[in-house]
Structures are given as C-alpha cells and as structure tokens.
Motif scaffolding. Structure first.
Motif, PDB file in Angstrom:
ATOM      1  N   TYR A 116       0.853  -1.190   0.000  1.00 27.84           N
ATOM      2  CA  TYR A 116       0.000   0.000   0.000  1.00 27.84           C
ATOM      3  C   TYR A 116       0.888   1.237   0.000  1.00 27.84           C
ATOM      4  CZ  TYR A 116      -3.674   3.296   1.335  1.00 27.84           C
ATOM      5  OH  TYR A 116      -4.547   4.344   1.361  1.00 27.84           O
ATOM      6  N   THR A 117       0.462   2.267  -0.725  1.00 31.08           N
ATOM      7  CA  THR A 117       1.191   3.534  -0.764  1.00 31.08           C
ATOM      8  C   THR A 117       0.478   4.548   0.105  1.00 31.08           C
ATOM      9  OG1 THR A 117       1.955   3.076  -3.017  1.00 31.08           O
ATOM     10  CG2 THR A 117       2.111   5.342  -2.245  1.00 31.08           C
ATOM     11  N   LEU A 118       1.140   4.957   1.168  1.00 26.58           N
ATOM     12  CA  LEU A 118       0.572   5.925   2.111  1.00 26.58           C
ATOM     13  C   LEU A 118       1.011   7.319   1.688  1.00 26.58           C
ATOM     14  CD1 LEU A 118      -1.043   6.261   4.745  1.00 26.58           C
ATOM     15  CD2 LEU A 118       1.110   6.022   5.996  1.00 26.58           C
ATOM     16  N   GLU A 119       0.076   8.065   1.113  1.00 24.55           N
ATOM     17  CA  GLU A 119       0.408   9.376   0.551  1.00 24.55           C
ATOM     18  C   GLU A 119       0.281  10.501   1.572  1.00 24.55           C
ATOM     19  OE1 GLU A 119      -2.106   9.785  -2.823  1.00 24.55           O
ATOM     20  OE2 GLU A 119      -0.940   8.395  -4.061  1.00 24.55           O
ATOM     21  N   HIS A 120      -0.741  10.450   2.404  1.00 21.92           N
ATOM     22  CA  HIS A 120      -0.930  11.502   3.408  1.00 21.92           C
ATOM     23  C   HIS A 120      -0.103  11.125   4.635  1.00 21.92           C
ATOM     24  CE1 HIS A 120      -4.090  12.930   0.818  1.00 21.92           C
ATOM     25  NE2 HIS A 120      -4.745  11.789   0.939  1.00 21.92           N
ATOM     26  N   ILE A 121       1.079  11.703   4.739  1.00 23.23           N
ATOM     27  CA  ILE A 121       2.002  11.290   5.790  1.00 23.23           C
ATOM     28  C   ILE A 121       2.273  12.444   6.744  1.00 23.23           C
ATOM     29  CG2 ILE A 121       3.102   9.519   4.388  1.00 23.23           C
ATOM     30  CD1 ILE A 121       5.313  11.444   3.766  1.00 23.23           C
ATOM     31  N   GLN A 122       2.836  12.089   7.870  1.00 24.85           N
ATOM     32  CA  GLN A 122       3.088  13.052   8.936  1.00 24.85           C
ATOM     33  C   GLN A 122       4.201  14.017   8.546  1.00 24.85           C
ATOM     34  OE1 GLN A 122       3.921  11.132  12.613  1.00 24.85           O
ATOM     35  NE2 GLN A 122       4.592  12.984  13.662  1.00 24.85           N
ATOM     36  N   LYS A 123       4.003  15.278   8.839  1.00 24.40           N
ATOM     37  CA  LYS A 123       5.016  16.292   8.560  1.00 24.40           C
ATOM     38  C   LYS A 123       6.017  16.360   9.713  1.00 24.40           C
ATOM     39  CE  LYS A 123       1.921  19.169   5.772  1.00 24.40           C
ATOM     40  NZ  LYS A 123       1.311  20.510   5.603  1.00 24.40           N
ATOM     41  N   GLY A 124       7.253  16.737   9.368  1.00 27.64           N
ATOM     42  CA  GLY A 124       8.275  16.889  10.386  1.00 27.64           C
ATOM     43  C   GLY A 124       8.970  15.604  10.788  1.00 27.64           C
ATOM     44  N   MET A 125       8.632  14.493  10.167  1.00 26.78           N
ATOM     45  CA  MET A 125       9.270  13.215  10.492  1.00 26.78           C
ATOM     46  C   MET A 125      10.635  13.131   9.801  1.00 26.78           C
ATOM     47  SD  MET A 125       9.058  10.216  12.004  1.00 26.78           S
ATOM     48  CE  MET A 125       7.308  10.104  12.413  1.00 26.78           C
ATOM     49  N   PRO A 126      11.701  12.708  10.503  1.00 27.62           N
ATOM     50  CA  PRO A 126      13.028  12.566   9.862  1.00 27.62           C
ATOM     51  C   PRO A 126      13.068  11.324   8.974  1.00 27.62           C
ATOM     52  CG  PRO A 126      13.147  11.853  12.140  1.00 27.62           C
ATOM     53  CD  PRO A 126      11.752  12.389  11.942  1.00 27.62           C
ATOM     54  N   TYR A 127      12.473  11.421   7.799  1.00 21.47           N
ATOM     55  CA  TYR A 127      12.335  10.254   6.932  1.00 21.47           C
ATOM     56  C   TYR A 127      13.677   9.712   6.457  1.00 21.47           C
ATOM     57  CZ  TYR A 127       7.389  11.390   6.866  1.00 21.47           C
ATOM     58  OH  TYR A 127       6.098  11.634   7.247  1.00 21.47           O
ATOM     59  N   GLU A 128      14.707  10.569   6.412  1.00 16.63           N
ATOM     60  CA  GLU A 128      16.004  10.086   5.957  1.00 16.63           C
ATOM     61  C   GLU A 128      16.623   9.098   6.939  1.00 16.63           C
ATOM     62  OE1 GLU A 128      16.623  13.877   8.272  1.00 16.63           O
ATOM     63  OE2 GLU A 128      15.297  13.159   6.681  1.00 16.63           O
ATOM     64  N   GLN A 129      16.074   9.013   8.161  1.00 19.48           N
ATOM     65  CA  GLN A 129      16.596   8.081   9.158  1.00 19.48           C
ATOM     66  C   GLN A 129      15.795   6.785   9.218  1.00 19.48           C
ATOM     67  OE1 GLN A 129      17.136   9.937  12.982  1.00 19.48           O
ATOM     68  NE2 GLN A 129      18.051  11.772  12.119  1.00 19.48           N
ATOM     69  N   LEU A 130      14.714   6.700   8.460  1.00 21.07           N
ATOM     70  CA  LEU A 130      13.917   5.481   8.457  1.00 21.07           C
ATOM     71  C   LEU A 130      14.609   4.414   7.625  1.00 21.07           C
ATOM     72  CD1 LEU A 130      10.308   6.916   8.030  1.00 21.07           C
ATOM     73  CD2 LEU A 130      11.579   6.447  10.128  1.00 21.07           C
ATOM     74  N   SER A 131      14.271   3.172   7.915  1.00 20.02           N
ATOM     75  CA  SER A 131      14.892   2.054   7.208  1.00 20.02           C
ATOM     76  C   SER A 131      13.844   0.992   6.926  1.00 20.02           C
ATOM     77  CB  SER A 131      16.028   1.466   8.047  1.00 20.02           C
ATOM     78  OG  SER A 131      16.644   0.392   7.380  1.00 20.02           O
ATOM     79  N   ASP A 132      14.120   0.169   5.921  1.00 18.49           N
ATOM     80  CA  ASP A 132      13.211  -0.926   5.596  1.00 18.49           C
ATOM     81  C   ASP A 132      12.998  -1.808   6.815  1.00 18.49           C
ATOM     82  OD1 ASP A 132      13.499   0.189   3.171  1.00 18.49           O
ATOM     83  OD2 ASP A 132      14.453  -1.511   2.196  1.00 18.49           O
ATOM     84  N   GLY A 133      11.750  -2.175   7.045  1.00 17.31           N
ATOM     85  CA  GLY A 133      11.437  -3.048   8.172  1.00 17.31           C
ATOM     86  C   GLY A 133      10.941  -2.319   9.397  1.00 17.31           C
ATOM     87  N   ASP A 134      11.070  -0.984   9.447  1.00 18.55           N
ATOM     88  CA  ASP A 134      10.524  -0.236  10.579  1.00 18.55           C
ATOM     89  C   ASP A 134       9.014  -0.462  10.649  1.00 18.55           C
ATOM     90  OD1 ASP A 134      12.926   0.758  11.397  1.00 18.55           O
ATOM     91  OD2 ASP A 134      12.734   2.675  10.367  1.00 18.55           O
ATOM     92  N   ARG A 135       8.500  -0.579  11.864  1.00 16.96           N
ATOM     93  CA  ARG A 135       7.072  -0.845  12.058  1.00 16.96           C
ATOM     94  C   ARG A 135       6.435   0.296  12.842  1.00 16.96           C
ATOM     95  NH1 ARG A 135       5.526  -6.293  11.140  1.00 16.96           N
ATOM     96  NH2 ARG A 135       7.285  -7.603  10.557  1.00 16.96           N
ATOM     97  N   PHE A 136       5.208   0.609  12.464  1.00 19.68           N
ATOM     98  CA  PHE A 136       4.519   1.717  13.112  1.00 19.68           C
ATOM     99  C   PHE A 136       3.010   1.535  12.987  1.00 19.68           C
ATOM    100  CE2 PHE A 136       5.424   2.814   8.725  1.00 19.68           C
ATOM    101  CZ  PHE A 136       4.253   3.383   8.263  1.00 19.68           C
ATOM    102  N   ASP A 137       2.289   2.307  13.808  1.00 18.44           N
ATOM    103  CA  ASP A 137       0.832   2.384  13.737  1.00 18.44           C
ATOM    104  C   ASP A 137       0.456   3.723  13.117  1.00 18.44           C
ATOM    105  OD1 ASP A 137       0.781  -0.039  15.043  1.00 18.44           O
ATOM    106  OD2 ASP A 137       0.547   0.869  17.023  1.00 18.44           O
TER     107      ASP A 137
END
Length: 253
Positions: A116-137
């Motif tokens: 699924y492609t989540l288009e409406h995402i949270q602002k201000g999140m440090p996305y450059e630090q995310l990695s494959d496999g991270d889990r969230f609600d």
C-alpha cells in the motif's frame, strides 16, 4: 709491458659500468610500464560458489593482453559469487560471476500482507533516518475525533519523485536520498506492507486529516512485545430499565 690504471681511470670504468647497469634497469622498468598495467588478480585458488572478499584479491602488474574483458574495479568484485574455479594469479571476468536473480517488487512483501502507498504522511518526520522493516501504527485526527486506522504497518521503502530502478536487486529504488531536505520533497509517500483488513481504513484518510505515525521499538519487537497505543477505556456501560423498556448508556468514569 703492462699498463697500470691510475685511480681516476679505475673510477671512470666503475662509473661507466654502474651507469650502464642503471640504464639497463631503467630501460627494463620503462619497458615494463609500457607493456603492463596494474591489475587485480586472485591471491589463492578459489572454488566455485565462493564469495569474493578483499582478502582474496591482490594487485600486480600483468601484460596488457591479459586485461581485455576482465573486471578491474574491486568494488564490482566485492560480495560477488564465483560460478567457476579460479587459480591463483588469474583475473576475473564477468562470465566468471553468478548473475544475481532480479526480483520483482512483490518479492519484498511479507507473507499475509499487501502493498500500500501511504500518501498523506506526517510532517516533520526525519524520513532520511527510516529504514526498511521499521514498524509503526497509523493514527488519524479528523473532525469527528481520533482513530487508529492501521496497526503494525511495515515500511518497505520511501517513494520520492526521483525514484529509479536499482541496478543490483532489480527492485524499484524507493530509498530516500540522504539529504537534509529529503523530508520536505513534494510528492513524498511511504510504500508499506499492511494487513488486507487495513486497506479500506487507510484509504479513508482525507487530505485535511492529520496523520500521526507511531513507531515501535526494535528492541521490544525482538523480545516479542509490542505495546498497544489504544486508549484505556474511560467509560462503563450501564443498563437502564424503565418499565418494559431497557436501554444501555455509557457513563464516563
């Protein structure tokens, strides 16, 4: 009558001989540079199926004719698997290496999940630090209140406008470029693996809704514990009877 050499004559002869030897050595070196090139070769006998590491290679000078068609960029050799036996001192060509199987994007989806492609995402999140496999609600705040629309969502990648096909794996390159402004790129979206039952709740998110992503600790998941973010029940159900009528109401604690 034998002629005796003076000291100066002897020195001249020694100097002449030394200069001749030096010229020969320099000539051989120059010839070697003209006819050879530095090359990467295997340092020992290698078996088919062996993974190439830096310790299995060394650099020497070999004839130019032996360089044709060989791989001389050590970065291209690191981690590659041989499909033939190689003897010590031999070079490696592309035909000596196993070709990695190109996998489609569907191979990255865990069992029991859909992409699924989540288009409406949270602002201000440090996305450059995310990695494959991270889990969230995924929690949404709308005009009618706050609700959890998806739980235990698994990040597959970050899709940005400059996404291209990866050369090595064949998967679509959805990884965020490591830049400070990466999180502010327009059109940024998350590619996630979700349970099929979460697809419609995620689709119900509106552009005006505020989306919050609650990430879980990798340490807790490794222990098999994952904390629930659901709010504690702050009301109790009370049944009221009036004659033959029975109703149930919620009373805030």
């Amino acid at each position: 009558m034998k002629a005796k050499l003076t000291g100066s004559a002897t020195g001249a002869m020694i100097l002449f001989a030394a200069s001749g030897m030096l010229a020969s050595v320099l000539g051989l070196r120059q010839f070697d540079k003209l006819t050879t090139e530095p090359a990467w070769i295997v340092s020992s006998n290698l078996q088919s199926g062996q993974v190439i590491t830096s310790g299995l290679l060394k650099q020497v000078r070999i004839d130019l004719d032996n360089l044709v068609g060989t791989i001389q960029n050590p970065r291209r050799l690191m981690g590659q698997t041989l499909k033939v036996n190689k003897s010590a001192g031999s070079t490696i060509s592309p035909s000596d290496l196993k070709v990695k199987e190109k996998k489609s994007l569907s191979h990255a989806i865990p069992p029991g999940r859909v992409l699924y492609t989540l288009e409406h995402i949270q602002k201000g999140m440090p996305y450059e630090q995310l990695s494959d496999g991270d889990r969230f609600d995924v929690v949404v705040r709308a005009r009618n209140g706050v609700r959890t629309v998806a739980r235990d969502v698994q990040l597959i990648g970050i899709n940005h406008p400059a996404a291209r096909k990866a050369d090595n794996s064949g998967l679509k390159n959805m990884l965020m470029p490591k830049g400070k402004q990466a999180g502010n790129q327009p059109g940024l979206s998350l590619v996630v693996a979700v349970r099929p039952s979460d697809v419609y709740p995620l689709t119900s998110i509106r552009a005006s809704d505020a989306v919050a992503m609650i990430f879980h600790s990798a340490h807790d998941m490794a222990k098999g514990t994952q904390y629930s973010i659901d709010p504690k029940q702050r009301f109790r159900n009370v049944e009221m009877v009036a004659g033959v009528h029975r109703t149930r109401v919620q009373v805030i604690n």
